[in-house]
Design a protein around this motif. Sequence first.
Motif, mmCIF file in Angstrom:
data_model
loop_
_atom_site.group_PDB
_atom_site.id
_atom_site.type_symbol
_atom_site.label_atom_id
_atom_site.label_comp_id
_atom_site.label_asym_id
_atom_site.label_seq_id
_atom_site.Cartn_x
_atom_site.Cartn_y
_atom_site.Cartn_z
ATOM 1 N N THR A 36 0.841 -1.189 0.000
ATOM 2 C CA THR A 36 0.000 0.000 0.000
ATOM 3 C C THR A 36 0.879 1.244 0.000
ATOM 4 O O THR A 36 1.916 1.281 0.659
ATOM 5 N N HIS A 37 0.445 2.247 -0.745
ATOM 6 C CA HIS A 37 1.157 3.532 -0.769
ATOM 7 C C HIS A 37 1.036 4.172 0.608
ATOM 8 O O HIS A 37 -0.053 4.287 1.161
ATOM 9 N N CYS A 38 2.172 4.570 1.177
ATOM 10 C CA CYS A 38 2.191 5.087 2.554
ATOM 11 C C CYS A 38 2.407 6.592 2.642
ATOM 12 O O CYS A 38 2.367 7.144 3.734
ATOM 13 N N GLU A 86 5.896 -1.320 2.444
ATOM 14 C CA GLU A 86 5.522 0.080 2.247
ATOM 15 C C GLU A 86 6.071 0.633 0.942
ATOM 16 O O GLU A 86 7.037 0.133 0.391
#
Length: 188
Positions: A36-38, A86
């Motif tokens: 997931t884009h953090c 991440e």
Amino acid sequence: MSSQPPLADLAGLSLAEIARLAEARRLPPVDSWNPTHCGDSEMRIASDGTWYHQGSPIGRPAMVRLFSTILRREPDGGYVLVTPVEKLDIAVDDAPFVAVELKSEGQGRDRRLAFRLNTGDGVVAGAEHPLRFAETGTGPRPYLTVRGGLEALVARAVYYELAALALDDGDALPGVWSDGVFFPFPTT
């Protein structure tokens, strides 16, 4: 991931040795990681190849080298630092790498060109690592494909070396050969 030290310079190595070292270096499989884009890493790579974090240069070459191994180009053209868990955006002013040294072996069609990047990595120009020239208002800017859509800007001094090789070859179309591929120079 390999723990090979960065290339200090190309002068003492044959092109075959440089090619072997480049091929032996195993990188993390960043293309297979889809976390997931953090958010934003608060990092930037300047056009001269300097890496910054929160506006301050990263002074440890080993840290820059480590980050460079987890750098990925996204389909939308953006850049991210990615791990299995991440994904963080990173700003890149021009190209994420700079080709700072050139070694040439052979002549004409038999020539092979190896480049040392500012991160200490070695890349042999050829079909998998082509050279391209982007036209700008100040003249052509040469780039070398490194991997996965990541490129190295060829430093001006190295570009002058390439131009001298092209002139020495005397081909009707100016350019350079490497690993069986001809890379034409812009003719404008």
